[in-house]
Design a protein around this motif. Sequence first.
Motif, short mmCIF file in Angstrom:
data_model
loop_
_atom_site.label_atom_id
_atom_site.label_comp_id
_atom_site.label_asym_id
_atom_site.label_seq_id
_atom_site.Cartn_x
_atom_site.Cartn_y
_atom_site.Cartn_z
N TRP A 15 0.85 -1.18 0.00
CA TRP A 15 0.00 0.00 0.00
C TRP A 15 0.88 1.23 0.00
N LYS A 16 0.45 2.24 -0.71
CA LYS A 16 1.24 3.46 -0.81
C LYS A 16 0.38 4.66 -0.42
N LEU A 17 1.06 5.66 0.09
CA LEU A 17 0.43 6.95 0.38
C LEU A 17 1.25 7.98 -0.38
N GLY A 18 0.80 8.31 -1.57
CA GLY A 18 1.61 9.14 -2.45
C GLY A 18 2.76 8.32 -3.00
N ILE A 22 3.13 2.69 3.04
CA ILE A 22 2.28 3.05 4.17
C ILE A 22 3.00 2.85 5.51
N ALA A 25 5.10 6.02 5.97
CA ALA A 25 4.32 7.25 6.12
C ALA A 25 3.47 7.25 7.39
N LEU A 29 2.28 10.49 9.92
CA LEU A 29 0.86 10.86 10.05
C LEU A 29 0.38 10.77 11.50
#
Length: 99
Positions: A15-18, A22, A25, A29
């Motif tokens: 999974w990526k956040l930008g 994840i 990141a 967060l």
Amino acid sequence: MRTDTYIPRRLDDNWKLGFWDIDVAAPVLLAFFIGYLAGTKTAFAACLAAGIAVSRWISRLKADKHPAFAIHWLWWHLPATPLTALRATPPSHIRRMVG
């Protein structure tokens, strides 16, 4: 009846956040949220700096390892649920009957 069919090349990507994974990141967060809840600018800056430091540490830790290293580490080191993590009960690999 010729149609262009899209065949995905990467089905099991993390999974990526930008641009970031994840697991890299998430500390930033979480620290951003905790710093926001603190209500002061210095606490916000301190929490954000700590989150960035933890995120950089995690990214360096998993640099030469499997892409799902963080998930595997969590699987082996954290209990399945907090209710089943009792210290009085022996581990499941001990099969000795008492009584």
